[in-house]
Design a protein around this motif. Structure first.
Motif, PDB file in Angstrom:
ATOM      1  N   UNK A  93       0.864  -1.178   0.000  1.00 41.08           N
ATOM      2  CA  UNK A  93       0.000   0.000   0.000  1.00 41.08           C
ATOM      3  C   UNK A  93       0.901   1.227   0.000  1.00 41.08           C
ATOM      4  N   UNK A  94       0.731   2.098  -0.975  1.00 44.82           N
ATOM      5  CA  UNK A  94       1.579   3.296  -1.093  1.00 44.82           C
ATOM      6  C   UNK A  94       3.064   2.946  -1.037  1.00 44.82           C
ATOM      7  N   UNK A  95       3.430   1.897  -1.771  1.00 44.28           N
ATOM      8  CA  UNK A  95       4.814   1.432  -1.880  1.00 44.28           C
ATOM      9  C   UNK A  95       5.401   0.930  -0.555  1.00 44.28           C
ATOM     10  N   UNK A  96       4.550   0.588   0.391  1.00 44.75           N
ATOM     11  CA  UNK A  96       5.012   0.052   1.676  1.00 44.75           C
ATOM     12  C   UNK A  96       4.365  -1.306   1.926  1.00 44.75           C
ATOM     13  N   UNK A  97       5.114  -2.171   2.584  1.00 45.93           N
ATOM     14  CA  UNK A  97       4.591  -3.477   2.956  1.00 45.93           C
ATOM     15  C   UNK A  97       3.653  -3.318   4.144  1.00 45.93           C
TER      16      UNK A  97
END
Length: 120
Positions: A93-97
Motif C-alpha cells: 500500500x503506497x509502496x510500503x509493505x
C-alpha cells in the motif's frame, strides 16, 4: 532425476508444471503454508488458483480468532516457509509493505508496534 509433470488445474483447467520431488528441489507449492491435506478435494491446483485457495482458507481462519484465541494458534506451529508471499503474508500500500494477520500469527506473539492487522 526430474519428476516434473504437466497437470491440468482442477480449478481453472489451465495446464501447469507440478512437482519435482527429488531431494534437491521441491514443488513450487511447498513455498506456500502447509494448510491443506491432500484428501481435501481434487487434484493439484495451478499456482494462481492455489494461492487464491490459500488466501481464502487463511482469511476464513483469521476471522474465527479473537485476541485470546490468537495466542498459541496453529499458524505458529506450522513449518516456516522460506519466503513471504504477497497476498498471504503482506500486501503493498503506497509502496510500503503492510503485514497481514497471517504474518503476525506465524510469529506467534505481538511485537507491540501497533500493527494494523495484529490479531493479538
Amino acid at each position: 532425476m526430474n519428476t516434473t509433470k504437466t497437470k491440468v488445474c482442477s480449478g481453472c483447467e489451465s495446464s501447469f508444471s507440478c512437482g519435482d520431488f527429488s531431494a534437491e528441489e521441491k514443488c513450487w507449492c511447498n513455498d506456500f503454508p502447509p494448510i491443506f491435506n491432500l484428501s481435501e478435494g481434487g487434484d493439484c491446483l495451478c499456482p494462481v488458483c492455489f494461492k487464491e485457495a490459500c488466501e481464502d482458507k487463511i482469511d476464513a481462519y483469521v476471522e474465527t480468532l479473537t485476541p485470546d484465541r490468537a495466542i498459541g494458534n496453529k499458524a505458529a506451529t506450522l513449518p516456516k516457509t522460506a519466503q513471504l508471499i504477497e497476498g498471504i503474508d503482506y500486501y503493498i500500500e503506497n509502496e510500503k509493505y503492510v503485514f497481514k494477520a497471517w504474518f503476525h500469527l506465524k510469529r506467534g506473539s505481538c511485537c507491540e508496534n501497533g500493527c494494523r492487522h495484529c490479531p493479538y
